[in-house]
Design a protein around this motif. Structure first.
Motif, short mmCIF file in Angstrom:
data_model
loop_
_atom_site.label_atom_id
_atom_site.label_comp_id
_atom_site.label_asym_id
_atom_site.label_seq_id
_atom_site.Cartn_x
_atom_site.Cartn_y
_atom_site.Cartn_z
N ARG A 257 0.79 -1.17 -0.03
CA ARG A 257 0.05 0.07 0.20
C ARG A 257 0.83 1.38 0.05
NH1 ARG A 257 -6.08 -0.17 2.03
NH2 ARG A 257 -6.63 1.97 1.83
N LYS A 280 -7.29 2.96 -3.51
CA LYS A 280 -8.07 2.51 -2.27
C LYS A 280 -8.55 3.77 -1.67
CE LYS A 280 -8.09 -1.01 -1.54
NZ LYS A 280 -9.04 -2.20 -1.96
N GLU A 290 -2.82 0.43 -4.05
CA GLU A 290 -2.59 -0.82 -3.61
C GLU A 290 -2.00 -1.66 -4.90
OE1 GLU A 290 -4.96 -2.87 -0.50
OE2 GLU A 290 -5.17 -3.90 -2.40
#
Length: 335
Positions: A257, A280, A290
Motif C-alpha cells: 500500500r 483505495k 495498492e
C-alpha cells in the motif's frame, strides 16, 4: 534472360519503382545502379539494359502491365495497376511502411559481435519485400550502446536455440572472485537498459538471473545433458507478478500500500507501478494505491526513484527499509 544475382536485384528495384510510377529510364537506371553498388556489383552504364529489363518484365509476367506516360518530350513508366507486382506482394503501402519500421527496429541489433548474419538478412529481406532501403526509422527506443556484456547476446541466443549447456564465468557485484556456473539457458530478458539470461544452474532447482554485464566468459559445457524447460512460460506469466527480472527465492507475493502525492498521481495513474494497481483512498494530500506483487530489488529501486512523491504505508518491513535508506541518503547531504 539469364537469372543472375545482378539481374535479380535490377528486377526488384524496377518492380518497386514501377509500382510507384513517375520514373524515366534515366531515373530507373540511377535507382538500379545505387542498389547494385550497395550490394557490391557494377552499376548499369547503358539505358538499353533498363529498356531490355522493362520489356522482359512486361512480356514475362502476365499479372503486370507497364504503361508509358508522356509529358512533353519526357517519358515515365509505371504499372497500369499500382497494386500489381511481379512478386505478388500481399502488402499494401501502409503495411509495407509498417513493415519497414519493424525492419528499422530490428536493425538495432546490427553491429553486435557475431551478428553479421543479420546485416545480410536485412538486405535480402528488404529486397525480397521491396521495402525502401532509404526508409528512416521513426520510432526510438532506449538503448545503451556502451553496455558491458552486449557482445554475449548472439552467443547466448544461439545456446538457447540449440539447447546447449554453458559454462559461464560470473562475477557478481557482491563477490570479489569470479565463480563458475554450469547453466541451462532458457530465456533472454531486457530490463532498464540491461540484458539478463534466465536459466537453471546446476545444483539449484530455481531460476537463476544472470546479468550480461557481470559475465566474464562463456564456454560450451561438454558431457552434461541439457535440461529442457517444460514448466515455465517466460512469455506468459513468469514476469507478471513482479517488476523487473528478479523473482525472490522462497518468497510470497505481498499487498503493498502506497501514498502518492497529488502532484505525482496523474503520472502514476497513466503509468501504473504494476498492472494490479488499485485506488483505495483519496484526500487533499494524495491518493492511496495498492499493488500485489513480489517485493524485489527492482521494486525498491523504483519506489526510491520517486523520492518524496511516494510513501510506503505497508507492509511494515518494507516501510522501515525504505525509511532507513532515505534517512541514510539524507545523511550523505549533511556536511
Amino acid at each position: 534472360m539469364p537469372n543472375t544475382k545482378s539481374s535479380d536485384i535490377r528486377y526488384k528495384v524496377l518492380d518497386r519503382c514501377l509500382r510507384r510510377g513517375g520514373y524515366s529510364t534515366v531515373m530507373l537506371m540511377e535507382e538500379v545502379s545505387k542498389e547494385l553498388e550497395f550490394h557490391g556489383y557494377e552499376p548499369v552504364t547503358a539505358l538499353n539494359t533498363i529498356r531490355n529489363d522493362l520489356r522482359y518484365i512486361d512480356s514475362t509476367y502476365p499479372n503486370v502491365t507497364i504503361v508509358e506516360n508522356k509529358s512533353g518530350r519526357n517519358k515515365t513508366y509505371a504499372y497500369e495497376d499500382s497494386n500489381s507486382s511481379i512478386y505478388k506482394l500481399q502488402f499494401n503501402d501502409d503495411e509495407l511502411g509498417q513493415l519497414s519500421q519493424c525492419m528499422a527496429i530490428l536493425s538495432q541489433f546490427e553491429g553486435m559481435p557475431q551478428m553479421e548474419w543479420l546485416k545480410s538478412f536485412m538486405e535480402r529481406f528488404k529486397l525480397s519485400l521491396n521495402i525502401d532501403p532509404d526508409g528512416k526509422r521513426v520510432v526510438g527506443f532506449d538503448e545503451n550502446k556502451y553496455l558491458v556484456g552486449r557482445e554475449y547476446f548472439s552467443r547466448l541466443l544461439s545456446a538457447i536455440s540449440n539447447k546447449e549447456v554453458l559454462k559461464i564465468l560470473y562475477k557478481s557485484f557482491k563477490d570479489a572472485a569470479v565463480k563458475t556456473m554450469i547453466v541451462h539457458p532458457y530465456y533472454i530478458k531486457e530490463y532498464n537498459n540491461r540484458w539478463f539470461l534466465l536459466g537453471i544452474t546446476e545444483g539449484f532447482e530455481t531460476v537463476s538471473t544472470i546479468a550480461f554485464d557481470r559475465i566474464e566468459g562463456i564456454e560450451s559445457m561438454e558431457g552434461v545433458s541439457y535440461r529442457a524447460n517444460d514448466s515455465i512460460d517466460f512469455n506468459d506469466d513468469y514476469f507478471t507478478d513482479m517488476i523487473g527480472v528478479t523473482k525472490p527465492l522462497e518468497e510470497k507475493k505481498h499487498i503493498v500500500r502506497l501514498k502518492v502525492r497529488s502532484g505525482l498521481f496523474p503520472y502514476i495513474e497513466t503509468k501504473p507501478i504494476h498492472e494490479t494497481q488499485k485506488i483505495k483512498a483519496k484526500d487533499d494530500q494524495g491518493v492511496e494505491i495498492e499493488v500485489e506483487l513480489y517485493i524485489n530489488y527492482e521494486l525498491k529501486q523504483l519506489l526510491l526513484s520517486y523520492g518524496d512523491g511516494i510513501k510506503v504505508i505497508s507492509p511494515k518491513f518494507l516501510r522501515e527499509e525504505m525509511k532507513g535508506r532515505l534517512q541514510r541518503a539524507l545523511e550523505e547531504y549533511e556536511f
